[in-house]
Scaffold this motif. Structure first.
Motif, PDB file in Angstrom:
ATOM      1  N   PRO A 284       0.907  -1.134  -0.192  1.00  0.00           N
ATOM      2  CA  PRO A 284       0.028   0.019  -0.017  1.00  0.00           C
ATOM      3  C   PRO A 284       0.907   1.280  -0.071  1.00  0.00           C
ATOM      4  CG  PRO A 284      -0.839  -1.293   1.517  1.00  0.00           C
ATOM      5  CD  PRO A 284       0.585  -2.137   1.293  1.00  0.00           C
ATOM      6  N   HIS A 285       2.043   1.129   0.702  1.00  0.00           N
ATOM      7  CA  HIS A 285       3.003   2.451   0.548  1.00  0.00           C
ATOM      8  C   HIS A 285       3.572   2.544  -0.926  1.00  0.00           C
ATOM      9  CE1 HIS A 285       2.738   2.611   4.995  1.00  0.00           C
ATOM     10  NE2 HIS A 285       3.092   1.249   5.162  1.00  0.00           N
ATOM     11  N   ASP A 286       3.710   1.800  -1.758  1.00  0.00           N
ATOM     12  CA  ASP A 286       4.160   1.714  -3.020  1.00  0.00           C
ATOM     13  C   ASP A 286       3.138   2.490  -3.889  1.00  0.00           C
ATOM     14  OD1 ASP A 286       6.709   0.762  -2.462  1.00  0.00           O
ATOM     15  OD2 ASP A 286       6.109  -1.178  -3.220  1.00  0.00           O
ATOM     16  N   VAL A 287       1.799   1.996  -3.459  1.00  0.00           N
ATOM     17  CA  VAL A 287       0.557   2.597  -4.409  1.00  0.00           C
ATOM     18  C   VAL A 287       0.629   4.190  -3.907  1.00  0.00           C
ATOM     19  CG1 VAL A 287      -1.688   2.544  -4.676  1.00  0.00           C
ATOM     20  CG2 VAL A 287      -0.333   0.454  -4.513  1.00  0.00           C
ATOM     21  N   GLU A 288       0.664   4.277  -2.579  1.00  0.00           N
ATOM     22  CA  GLU A 288       0.391   5.872  -2.130  1.00  0.00           C
ATOM     23  C   GLU A 288       1.697   6.491  -2.899  1.00  0.00           C
ATOM     24  OE1 GLU A 288       0.219   5.921   1.913  1.00  0.00           O
ATOM     25  OE2 GLU A 288      -1.719   4.535   2.012  1.00  0.00           O
ATOM     26  N   ARG A 289       2.788   6.029  -2.903  1.00  0.00           N
ATOM     27  CA  ARG A 289       3.930   6.727  -3.459  1.00  0.00           C
ATOM     28  C   ARG A 289       3.879   6.928  -4.707  1.00  0.00           C
ATOM     29  NH1 ARG A 289       8.689   3.159  -2.624  1.00  0.00           N
ATOM     30  NH2 ARG A 289       8.502   2.804  -4.958  1.00  0.00           N
ATOM     31  N   THR A 290       3.312   5.966  -5.260  1.00  0.00           N
ATOM     32  CA  THR A 290       3.100   6.240  -6.827  1.00  0.00           C
ATOM     33  C   THR A 290       2.184   7.351  -7.081  1.00  0.00           C
ATOM     34  OG1 THR A 290       3.671   3.894  -7.314  1.00  0.00           O
ATOM     35  CG2 THR A 290       2.360   4.953  -9.060  1.00  0.00           C
ATOM     36  N   GLY A 291       1.092   7.322  -6.466  1.00  0.00           N
ATOM     37  CA  GLY A 291       0.038   8.366  -6.659  1.00  0.00           C
ATOM     38  C   GLY A 291       0.745   9.882  -6.556  1.00  0.00           C
ATOM     39  N   ARG A 292       1.508  10.048  -5.400  1.00  0.00           N
ATOM     40  CA  ARG A 292       2.274  11.283  -5.354  1.00  0.00           C
ATOM     41  C   ARG A 292       3.346  11.418  -6.519  1.00  0.00           C
ATOM     42  NH1 ARG A 292       2.735   8.856  -0.130  1.00  0.00           N
ATOM     43  NH2 ARG A 292       4.997   8.272  -0.335  1.00  0.00           N
ATOM     44  N   LEU A 293       4.038  10.390  -6.873  1.00  0.00           N
ATOM     45  CA  LEU A 293       4.773  10.703  -8.187  1.00  0.00           C
ATOM     46  C   LEU A 293       4.243  11.179  -9.155  1.00  0.00           C
ATOM     47  CD1 LEU A 293       7.529  10.410  -9.293  1.00  0.00           C
ATOM     48  CD2 LEU A 293       7.206   7.986  -9.613  1.00  0.00           C
ATOM     49  N   TRP A 294       2.905  10.535  -9.539  1.00  0.00           N
ATOM     50  CA  TRP A 294       2.335  10.954 -10.633  1.00  0.00           C
ATOM     51  C   TRP A 294       1.847  12.638 -10.279  1.00  0.00           C
ATOM     52  CZ3 TRP A 294       2.326   9.337 -15.274  1.00  0.00           C
ATOM     53  CH2 TRP A 294       2.495   7.927 -15.488  1.00  0.00           C
ATOM     54  N   LYS A 295       1.405  13.035  -9.484  1.00  0.00           N
ATOM     55  CA  LYS A 295       1.193  14.206  -9.188  1.00  0.00           C
ATOM     56  C   LYS A 295       2.398  15.325  -9.550  1.00  0.00           C
ATOM     57  CE  LYS A 295      -2.333  13.658  -5.833  1.00  0.00           C
ATOM     58  NZ  LYS A 295      -2.528  13.777  -4.428  1.00  0.00           N
ATOM     59  N   VAL A 296       3.626  14.990  -9.010  1.00  0.00           N
ATOM     60  CA  VAL A 296       4.662  15.641  -9.599  1.00  0.00           C
ATOM     61  C   VAL A 296       5.088  15.583 -11.079  1.00  0.00           C
ATOM     62  CG1 VAL A 296       7.145  15.736  -9.428  1.00  0.00           C
ATOM     63  CG2 VAL A 296       5.816  15.312  -7.375  1.00  0.00           C
ATOM     64  N   LEU A 297       4.971  14.355 -11.524  1.00  0.00           N
ATOM     65  CA  LEU A 297       5.165  14.045 -13.067  1.00  0.00           C
ATOM     66  C   LEU A 297       4.039  14.936 -14.088  1.00  0.00           C
ATOM     67  CD1 LEU A 297       6.028  10.206 -13.238  1.00  0.00           C
ATOM     68  CD2 LEU A 297       7.566  12.191 -13.571  1.00  0.00           C
ATOM     69  N   ASP A 298       2.957  15.095 -13.406  1.00  0.00           N
ATOM     70  CA  ASP A 298       2.152  15.793 -14.288  1.00  0.00           C
ATOM     71  C   ASP A 298       2.383  17.229 -14.575  1.00  0.00           C
ATOM     72  OD1 ASP A 298       0.171  13.885 -14.607  1.00  0.00           O
ATOM     73  OD2 ASP A 298      -1.017  14.630 -12.754  1.00  0.00           O
ATOM     74  N   HIS A 299       3.581  17.900 -13.851  1.00  0.00           N
ATOM     75  CA  HIS A 299       3.826  19.016 -14.186  1.00  0.00           C
ATOM     76  C   HIS A 299       5.039  19.354 -15.155  1.00  0.00           C
ATOM     77  CE1 HIS A 299       1.712  20.966 -10.716  1.00  0.00           C
ATOM     78  NE2 HIS A 299       2.117  19.510 -10.021  1.00  0.00           N
TER      79      HIS A 299
END
Length: 130
Positions: free
Chosen positions: A80-95
């Motif tokens: 679950p921590h990996d899934v949460e981390r990936t969500g945060r990463l996608w938010k950064v990558l969107d920029h």
């Protein structure tokens, strides 16, 4: 029994495959190899075999083309921590746009290679050179 229960850890290549699947969702073996710069289909197959045996991934035939295989993460093994981390990463990558992401990917690939070479003893029989 899973790899973590045995005290085993993923190799760098296995972790790269795992992280790509976490980021992108199911991918073909060929695309996994291409995204990680693994030139040999045999090496790609070996990495997927080890991940599958350890319970991290599953292989399935493509529903669109039965000749193709798709590799996906085993949902029972996803941290679950990996899934949460990936969500945060996608938010950064969107920029970033595609050109910027290509520069970032190139930088990270070169950094990983340099760090890997620095961690490899010079007399190691399988050390890679440029």
């Amino acid at each position: 029994m899973h790899a973590d229960e045995l005290g085993l850890t993923l190799s760098t290549c296995e972790a790269n495959f795992y992280n790509l699947l976490l980021l992108h969702g199911p991918l073909s073996p060929g695309l996994l190899g291409q995204l990680t710069d693994v030139a040999s289909s045999g090496t790609t197959t070996g990495v997927i075999d080890r991940l599958e045996k350890a319970g991290y991934v599953e292989r399935a035939r493509s529903t669109e083309d039965r000749r193709k295989v798709i590799v996906s993460l085993n949902p029972d093994r996803a941290d679950p921590h990996d899934v949460e981390r990936t969500g945060r990463l996608w938010k950064v990558l969107d920029h970033f746009d595609e050109t910027q992401l290509a520069v970032i990917a190139d930088f990270l690939s070169k950094l990983a290679k340099v760090e890997s070479q620095a961690a490899t003893p010079p007399d190691f029989p399988y050390a890679q050179s440029d």
